[in-house]
Design a protein around this motif. Structure first.
Motif, PDB file in Angstrom:
ATOM      1  N   GLN A   1       0.827  -1.201   0.000  1.00  0.00           N
ATOM      2  CA  GLN A   1       0.000   0.000   0.000  1.00  0.00           C
ATOM      3  C   GLN A   1       0.868   1.260   0.000  1.00  0.00           C
ATOM      4  O   GLN A   1       0.600   2.216  -0.728  1.00  0.00           O
ATOM      5  N   GLY A   2       1.920   1.243   0.834  1.00  0.00           N
ATOM      6  CA  GLY A   2       2.825   2.379   0.862  1.00  0.00           C
ATOM      7  C   GLY A   2       3.499   2.603  -0.482  1.00  0.00           C
ATOM      8  O   GLY A   2       3.615   3.741  -0.959  1.00  0.00           O
ATOM      9  N   ALA A   3       3.947   1.512  -1.106  1.00  0.00           N
ATOM     10  CA  ALA A   3       4.596   1.622  -2.411  1.00  0.00           C
ATOM     11  C   ALA A   3       3.625   2.126  -3.476  1.00  0.00           C
ATOM     12  O   ALA A   3       3.965   3.005  -4.281  1.00  0.00           O
ATOM     13  N   LEU A   4       2.416   1.570  -3.503  1.00  0.00           N
ATOM     14  CA  LEU A   4       1.422   1.997  -4.486  1.00  0.00           C
ATOM     15  C   LEU A   4       1.058   3.470  -4.312  1.00  0.00           C
ATOM     16  O   LEU A   4       0.887   4.198  -5.297  1.00  0.00           O
TER      17      LEU A   4
ATOM     18  N   ALA B   1      11.972   6.870  -3.020  1.00  0.00           N
ATOM     19  CA  ALA B   1      10.864   7.193  -2.136  1.00  0.00           C
ATOM     20  C   ALA B   1       9.881   6.031  -2.040  1.00  0.00           C
ATOM     21  O   ALA B   1       9.300   5.781  -0.977  1.00  0.00           O
ATOM     22  N   VAL B   2       9.700   5.313  -3.144  1.00  0.00           N
ATOM     23  CA  VAL B   2       8.815   4.143  -3.143  1.00  0.00           C
ATOM     24  C   VAL B   2       9.358   3.084  -2.184  1.00  0.00           C
ATOM     25  O   VAL B   2       8.611   2.487  -1.405  1.00  0.00           O
TER      26      VAL B   2
ATOM     27  N   LEU C   1      10.208  -2.577  -4.323  1.00  0.00           N
ATOM     28  CA  LEU C   1      11.029  -2.565  -5.537  1.00  0.00           C
ATOM     29  C   LEU C   1      10.250  -3.119  -6.722  1.00  0.00           C
ATOM     30  O   LEU C   1      10.288  -2.554  -7.835  1.00  0.00           O
ATOM     31  N   MET C   2       9.526  -4.212  -6.501  1.00  0.00           N
ATOM     32  CA  MET C   2       8.733  -4.803  -7.575  1.00  0.00           C
ATOM     33  C   MET C   2       7.676  -3.821  -8.082  1.00  0.00           C
ATOM     34  O   MET C   2       7.441  -3.693  -9.284  1.00  0.00           O
TER      35      MET C   2
ATOM     36  N   LEU D   1       9.373  -0.654  -9.853  1.00  0.00           N
ATOM     37  CA  LEU D   1       9.904  -0.937 -11.193  1.00  0.00           C
ATOM     38  C   LEU D   1       8.804  -1.254 -12.210  1.00  0.00           C
ATOM     39  O   LEU D   1       9.092  -1.505 -13.378  1.00  0.00           O
ATOM     40  N   GLY D   2       7.561  -1.276 -11.742  1.00  0.00           N
ATOM     41  CA  GLY D   2       6.440  -1.472 -12.658  1.00  0.00           C
ATOM     42  C   GLY D   2       6.120  -2.913 -12.983  1.00  0.00           C
ATOM     43  O   GLY D   2       5.398  -3.186 -13.953  1.00  0.00           O
ATOM     44  N   PHE D   3       6.642  -3.853 -12.206  1.00  0.00           N
ATOM     45  CA  PHE D   3       6.366  -5.263 -12.476  1.00  0.00           C
ATOM     46  C   PHE D   3       4.973  -5.692 -12.011  1.00  0.00           C
ATOM     47  O   PHE D   3       4.491  -6.748 -12.412  1.00  0.00           O
ATOM     48  N   ILE D   4       4.357  -4.904 -11.139  1.00  0.00           N
ATOM     49  CA  ILE D   4       3.057  -5.274 -10.577  1.00  0.00           C
ATOM     50  C   ILE D   4       1.980  -4.450 -11.249  1.00  0.00           C
ATOM     51  O   ILE D   4       1.883  -3.228 -11.035  1.00  0.00           O
TER      52      ILE D   4
END
Length: 199
Positions: free
Chosen positions: A104-107, A118-119, A159-160, A163-166
Motif C-alpha cells: 500500500q505504501g509503495a502503491l 521514495a517508493v 522494488l517490484m 519498477l512497474g512489475f506489478i
C-alpha cells in the motif's frame, strides 16, 4: 479497490497482532485497545506523513475503526487456550500486515509520481511502522532490528512495484502471497541478515 483491500487486510492483521502482544504483556482492556489501535494505524500514519497525504485522513475511516475495535474485543475475550496458538500462527497475521502495508505504501508513492527511492522508503516504513510502534509501546526491542528477515521483504515488494512489475489484481495478489510466504519461511528457517557483534 486494491488499495482499500490492502488497507483493510493490513489494519485488521496488525490490530490482532498488537492486541495479542498487549495481552502477553498483561495489559488491561484499555491497554489492549490502545496497543491494538496504534499497531493497526501506525503504518498508515507513517505512510501519510512520508508521502504527503493529509494526516487527518486517518480519522475518516470510521467503519474501519469500528471493525478494529470489535476485532480487539473478540481477541480479548477468547479463552486463553485459544491464544496458545499465537506462537504458531501469530507470525502469519504480522506477515499479512507487513505485506499489505508495504504494498500500500509503495502503491501510494507510485501514484503521486515519487522516485524509486521514495517508493522503497514508503514500502519499508509503512510495512514495518505498525510493528515498530507495537514493540516500542510493549517495551520490546523492535522486531525489525533483531528477528528473522523482516523489513527486507517490504523493501523488495516496494522494488517490484516501483519498477512497474506489478500491474493488475492478479500480480498484486501474487506479490502479497509471496511476501507473506517469504516472511514465514524466514521465521521457520531463522533466516537472518549478517550481524556484527562487539563484545
Amino acid at each position: 479497490m486494491t488499495w482499500d483491500v490492502l488497507n483493510i487486510i493490513g489494519t485488521i492483521a496488525f490490530a490482532i497482532s498488537g492486541a495479542i502482544v498487549a495481552m502477553r504483556e498483561d495489559y488491561d482492556i484499555l491497554g489492549v485497545q490502545v496497543l491494538g489501535f496504534t499497531t493497526a494505524f501506525g503504518g498508515s500514519t507513517i505512510r501519510n506523513l512520508l508521502i504527503g497525504i493529509p494526516i487527518e485522513n486517518i480519522w475518516q475511516q470510521g467503519d474501519l475503526f469500528i471493525v478494529v475495535f470489535l476485532t480487539i474485543i473478540v481477541i480479548f475475550i477468547l479463552p486463553n487456550q485459544w491464544l496458545q496458538y499465537w506462537d504458531k500462527w501469530g507470525f502469519l497475521f504480522d506477515a499479512m500486515g507487513l505485506a499489505s502495508f508495504a504494498m500500500q505504501g509503495a502503491l501510494s508513492a507510485v501514484q503521486i509520481g515519487a522516485p524509486l527511492s521514495a517508493v522503497l522508503v514508503a514500502a519499508t516504513l509503512t510495512g514495518s511502522g505498525g510493528g515498530m510502534i507495537r514493540d516500542v509501546f510493549a517495551g520490546r526491542k523492535p522486531m525489525i532490528f533483531r528477528e528473522e528477515i523482516y523489513a527486507l521483504w517490504a523493501t523488495l515488494g516496494g522494488l517490484m512495484i516501483g519498477l512497474g512489475f506489478i500491474q493488475g489484481p492478479w500480480s498484486t495478489g501474487a506479490l502479497f502471497v509471496a511476501i507473506v510466504i517469504l516472511r514465514m519461511l524466514s521465521v521457520h528457517f531463522k533466516w537472518r541478515l549478517p550481524q556484527h557483534s562487539v563484545s
